[in-house]
Design an enzyme around this catalytic site. Structure first.
Site, PDB file in Angstrom:
ATOM      1  N   THR A   1       2.627  -5.581   2.796  1.00  8.38           N
ATOM      2  CA  THR A   1       1.822  -4.650   3.606  1.00  8.38           C
ATOM      3  C   THR A   1       0.659  -5.387   4.290  1.00  8.38           C
ATOM      4  OG1 THR A   1       0.285  -4.133   1.813  1.00  8.38           O
ATOM      5  CG2 THR A   1       2.282  -2.773   1.946  1.00  8.38           C
TER       6      THR A   1
ATOM      7  N   GLN B   1      -7.794   5.215  36.579  1.00  8.42           N
ATOM      8  CA  GLN B   1      -8.536   4.127  35.930  1.00  8.42           C
ATOM      9  C   GLN B   1      -8.236   4.028  34.426  1.00  8.42           C
ATOM     10  OE1 GLN B   1     -12.847   4.209  35.375  1.00  8.42           O
ATOM     11  NE2 GLN B   1     -12.948   2.321  36.568  1.00  8.42           N
TER      12      GLN B   1
ATOM     13  N   PRO C   1       6.714 -17.836   4.683  1.00  7.04           N
ATOM     14  CA  PRO C   1       6.446 -18.089   6.109  1.00  7.04           C
ATOM     15  C   PRO C   1       7.647 -17.780   7.003  1.00  7.04           C
ATOM     16  CG  PRO C   1       5.566 -19.874   4.777  1.00  7.04           C
ATOM     17  CD  PRO C   1       6.358 -18.992   3.851  1.00  7.04           C
TER      18      PRO C   1
ATOM     19  N   GLU D   1      10.018 -15.561   6.608  1.00  7.58           N
ATOM     20  CA  GLU D   1      10.177 -14.111   6.748  1.00  7.58           C
ATOM     21  C   GLU D   1       9.051 -13.494   7.579  1.00  7.58           C
ATOM     22  OE1 GLU D   1      10.224 -12.225   2.956  1.00  7.58           O
ATOM     23  OE2 GLU D   1      10.042 -10.211   3.787  1.00  7.58           O
TER      24      GLU D   1
ATOM     25  N   ILE E   1      16.228  -1.349  -0.167  1.00 10.15           N
ATOM     26  CA  ILE E   1      16.837  -2.653   0.108  1.00 10.15           C
ATOM     27  C   ILE E   1      17.624  -2.635   1.428  1.00 10.15           C
ATOM     28  CG2 ILE E   1      18.306  -4.501  -0.802  1.00 10.15           C
ATOM     29  CD1 ILE E   1      15.572  -3.822  -2.330  1.00 10.15           C
TER      30      ILE E   1
ATOM     31  N   GLU F   1      -2.381  -4.741   3.965  1.00  6.22           N
ATOM     32  CA  GLU F   1      -3.461  -4.969   2.994  1.00  6.22           C
ATOM     33  C   GLU F   1      -3.185  -6.239   2.182  1.00  6.22           C
ATOM     34  OE1 GLU F   1      -1.857  -1.977   3.395  1.00  6.22           O
ATOM     35  OE2 GLU F   1      -3.481  -1.164   4.621  1.00  6.22           O
TER      36      GLU F   1
ATOM     37  N   GLY G   1       4.725  14.608  27.242  1.00  6.90           N
ATOM     38  CA  GLY G   1       5.717  15.292  26.397  1.00  6.90           C
ATOM     39  C   GLY G   1       7.009  14.510  26.259  1.00  6.90           C
TER      40      GLY G   1
HETATM   41  C1  FAD Z   1      12.527   0.309   5.799  1.00  4.52           C
HETATM   42  C2  FAD Z   1      12.158  -0.559   4.632  1.00  4.52           C
HETATM   43  C3  FAD Z   1      12.899  -1.712   4.385  1.00  4.52           C
HETATM   44  C4  FAD Z   1      12.593  -2.508   3.281  1.00  4.52           C
HETATM   45  N1  FAD Z   1      13.388  -3.601   3.004  1.00  4.52           N
HETATM   46  C5  FAD Z   1      13.206  -4.249   1.833  1.00  4.52           C
HETATM   47  C6  FAD Z   1      14.121  -5.257   1.414  1.00  4.52           C
HETATM   48  O1  FAD Z   1      15.084  -5.590   2.110  1.00  4.52           O
HETATM   49  N2  FAD Z   1      13.923  -5.832   0.198  1.00  4.52           N
HETATM   50  C7  FAD Z   1      12.878  -5.498  -0.598  1.00  4.52           C
HETATM   51  O2  FAD Z   1      12.776  -6.054  -1.685  1.00  4.52           O
HETATM   52  N3  FAD Z   1      11.979  -4.554  -0.236  1.00  4.52           N
HETATM   53  C8  FAD Z   1      12.123  -3.921   0.956  1.00  4.52           C
HETATM   54  N4  FAD Z   1      11.243  -2.941   1.334  1.00  4.52           N
HETATM   55  C9  FAD Z   1      10.128  -2.616   0.456  1.00  4.52           C
HETATM   56  C10 FAD Z   1       8.767  -3.043   0.980  1.00  4.52           C
HETATM   57  O3  FAD Z   1       8.662  -4.442   0.973  1.00  4.52           O
HETATM   58  C11 FAD Z   1       7.701  -2.363   0.111  1.00  4.52           C
HETATM   59  O4  FAD Z   1       7.747  -0.976   0.429  1.00  4.52           O
HETATM   60  C12 FAD Z   1       6.305  -2.904   0.341  1.00  4.52           C
HETATM   61  O5  FAD Z   1       6.195  -4.220  -0.149  1.00  4.52           O
HETATM   62  C13 FAD Z   1       5.222  -2.046  -0.303  1.00  4.52           C
HETATM   63  O6  FAD Z   1       5.526  -1.774  -1.627  1.00  4.52           O
HETATM   64  P1  FAD Z   1       5.460  -0.250  -2.180  1.00  4.52           P
HETATM   65  O7  FAD Z   1       6.275   0.571  -1.254  1.00  4.52           O
HETATM   66  O8  FAD Z   1       5.809  -0.268  -3.603  1.00  4.52           O
HETATM   67  O9  FAD Z   1       3.964   0.161  -1.972  1.00  4.52           O
HETATM   68  P2  FAD Z   1       2.756  -0.118  -3.005  1.00  4.52           P
HETATM   69  O10 FAD Z   1       2.812  -1.524  -3.470  1.00  4.52           O
HETATM   70  O11 FAD Z   1       2.738   0.961  -4.019  1.00  4.52           O
HETATM   71  O12 FAD Z   1       1.491   0.043  -2.058  1.00  4.52           O
HETATM   72  C14 FAD Z   1       0.984   1.330  -1.665  1.00  4.52           C
HETATM   73  C15 FAD Z   1      -0.291   1.113  -0.875  1.00  4.52           C
HETATM   74  O13 FAD Z   1      -1.257   0.441  -1.674  1.00  4.52           O
HETATM   75  C16 FAD Z   1      -1.712  -0.725  -1.020  1.00  4.52           C
HETATM   76  N5  FAD Z   1      -2.000  -1.797  -1.974  1.00  4.52           N
HETATM   77  C17 FAD Z   1      -1.204  -2.266  -2.964  1.00  4.52           C
HETATM   78  N6  FAD Z   1      -1.786  -3.295  -3.582  1.00  4.52           N
HETATM   79  C18 FAD Z   1      -2.984  -3.488  -2.975  1.00  4.52           C
HETATM   80  C19 FAD Z   1      -4.061  -4.411  -3.153  1.00  4.52           C
HETATM   81  N7  FAD Z   1      -4.017  -5.376  -4.073  1.00  4.52           N
HETATM   82  N8  FAD Z   1      -5.146  -4.299  -2.340  1.00  4.52           N
HETATM   83  C20 FAD Z   1      -5.203  -3.350  -1.383  1.00  4.52           C
HETATM   84  N9  FAD Z   1      -4.211  -2.457  -1.165  1.00  4.52           N
HETATM   85  C21 FAD Z   1      -3.116  -2.528  -1.938  1.00  4.52           C
HETATM   86  C22 FAD Z   1      -0.553  -1.128  -0.112  1.00  4.52           C
HETATM   87  O14 FAD Z   1      -0.996  -1.984   0.929  1.00  4.52           O
HETATM   88  C23 FAD Z   1      -0.081   0.218   0.363  1.00  4.52           C
HETATM   89  O15 FAD Z   1      -0.864   0.654   1.422  1.00  4.52           O
HETATM   90  C24 FAD Z   1      11.500  -2.174   2.462  1.00  4.52           C
HETATM   91  C25 FAD Z   1      10.735  -1.035   2.726  1.00  4.52           C
HETATM   92  C26 FAD Z   1      11.063  -0.229   3.802  1.00  4.52           C
HETATM   93  C27 FAD Z   1      10.251   1.015   4.024  1.00  4.52           C
END
Ligand code: FAD
Length: 381
Positions: free
Chosen positions: A369, A283, A244, A246, A159, A371, A344
């Site tokens: 993500t 180039q 939208p 965000e 978070i 995806e 480097g």
């Molecule tokens: C620095 C940082 C700040 C963040 N800040 C916040 C915040 O303020 N509030 C908050 O609530 N969250 C926050 N997050 C969380 C972030 O939104 C989640 O990490 C993100 O949504 C992915 O969820 P997960 O990590 O559970 O991955 P998962 O959902 O487990 O996904 C893992 C992999 O599987 C893929 N995947 C999952 N479902 C599918 C699908 N249906 N089809 C294809 N591929 C799929 C994903 O694309 C990913 O590559 C933050 C994360 C980070 C690293």
């Protein structure tokens, strides 16, 4: 640098940009190293940004905002990115405030928006859990009604602003059997909230000065009046409706970082010599940079169009997902390709390009993500 005039900019916004740039240079960029070491920004910077009206520039003045529009926020996000800042969580703060502005009750707006605008309160949004990130329907954090209160149990992870946040929009399940219709958003005031605990600030690859945390809720009580919008089961719809705002914000930041990286790389390759001539005269350098610059200029046209659509209230979720997807992927590619020209030195943290490379990687992960963006786009086809 692409010098084309942005359609959404005007002379008032240029003056505003000068002020924002001065503030960002002196009050934010200057503290970057200290904040990275301590893993969070100083609370003071929130008050200062609030005093200048930067935090909620697009919120009506009736609620303590500055009465501007999305262009003012776009200027802030661009200037933060141009200055290389990835610590100050104005983005999530603004998102939290917009949940309240667009979906809150009149009482919720009157109570919280002025405090968020002034920086007296710092906002966060807590969706992700250890077992529910992309798939928010897997949310396990429960809110159970008990008289005039909800009792929250569960935990959140990753978070942003988590360590400093005073007001957190918490995604909860009020009815675990109702799927998406069982999700509700709760406004949690963190000060003096028994049972609420902030875990450690997480060690990240980049964005070191941003306080990304775990949060724990153990019988945390929230008044019923803090159910966002006052109606249970609307949480999923609320989350979707604010996407939208965000996603464009993330696209704008990525765009500005791409432009900065290209500037830095062109300057460096014109100065650095190998085999008796500047790298820029080779180039490969010219072709790679010309290619990236062309992609950046195309991307800029799309970002500017999306900003204008947002100002006009016409940006839809699918287009916002496209801007988030394209700009995130391009940002990571540009950082990687640009870093290569630094040899480097590009692996040394004292070089901005190195920091930008590390900071960029999460862009394809958070805010949905790449995806998931593709899924949303494909569903509309
Ligand atoms: C620095 C940082 C700040 C963040 N800040 C916040 C915040 O303020 N509030 C908050 O609530 N969250 C926050 N997050 C969380 C972030 O939104 C989640 O990490 C993100 O949504 C992915 O969820 P997960 O990590 O559970 O991955 P998962 O959902 O487990 O996904 C893992 C992999 O599987 C893929 N995947 C999952 N479902 C599918 C699908 N249906 N089809 C294809 N591929 C799929 C994903 O694309 C990913 O590559 C933050 C994360 C980070 C690293």
């Amino acid at each position: 640098m692409n010098t084309a005039k942005k359609r959404w900019m005007d002379s008032d916004l240029e003056l505003y940009r000068d002020n924002v740039r001065r503030f960002v240079q002196t009050e934010i960029a200057a503290h970057g190293e200290k904040w990275a070491k301590q893993q969070h920004v100083d609370r003071e910077v929130w008050r200062k940004a609030g005093e200048l009206g930067l935090l909620l520039a697009d919120v009506p003045d009736d609620f303590g905002g500055s009465g501007g529009n999305y262009a003012h926020m776009a200027v802030l996000f661009e200037e933060l990115a141009y200055a290389g800042d990835r610590a100050f969580g104005a983005h999530v703060h603004a998102i939290a405030a917009h949940y309240i502005l667009n979906l809150g009750t009149e009482e919720q707006k009157a109570k919280y928006l002025p405090l968020l605008a002034s920086g007296e309160m710092i906002g966060a949004i807590a969706m992700s859990e250890p077992n529910a990130g992309s798939d928010l329907q897997g949310t396990r954090t429960r809110a159970v009604r008990d008289g005039d209160e909800y009792v929250i149990n569960g935990s959140k992870i990753f978070i942003s602003n988590g360590y400093l946040a005073d007001l957190i929009v918490v995604v909860t399940k009020t009815d675990p059997d109702a799927g998406a219709k069982g999700v509700s958003l709760m406004l949690l005031e963190t000060k003096n909230a028994p049972g609420f605990k902030v875990g450690r600030i997480l060690e990240k690859l980049g964005q070191k000065g941003q306080d990304t945390c775990e949060l724990f809720f153990d019988d945390v009580r929230v008044p019923v009046a803090n159910l966002l919008g006052g109606v249970e089961g609307k949480g999923f719809y609320h989350l979707m409706s604010e996407l939208p705002y965000e996603r464009l914000m993330l696209g704008i930041g990525a765009m500005a970082i791409i432009e900065r990286a290209l500037d830095l790389t062109v300057t460096y390759t014109k100065e650095r010599k190998a085999f008796g001539k500047p790298l820029f005269e080779m180039q490969n350098t010219r072709f790679v940079l010309a290619n990236l610059q062309s992609q950046a200029v195309m991307a800029r046209a799309f970002v500017d169009d999306c900003i204008q659509r947002m100002i006009d209230g016409e940006l839809d979720t699918v287009t916002a997902s496209m801007v988030k997807l394209n700009l995130s992927e391009l940002e990571c590619k540009v950082m990687d390709d640009c870093l290569q020209f630094f040899g480097g030195y590009g692996y040394m943290l004292e070089y901005p390009i190195t920091q930008m490379y590390a900071d960029a990687r999460v862009q394809r992960i958070y805010g949905g993500t790449s995806e998931i963006m593709k899924e949303i786009i494909a569903r509309s086809m």
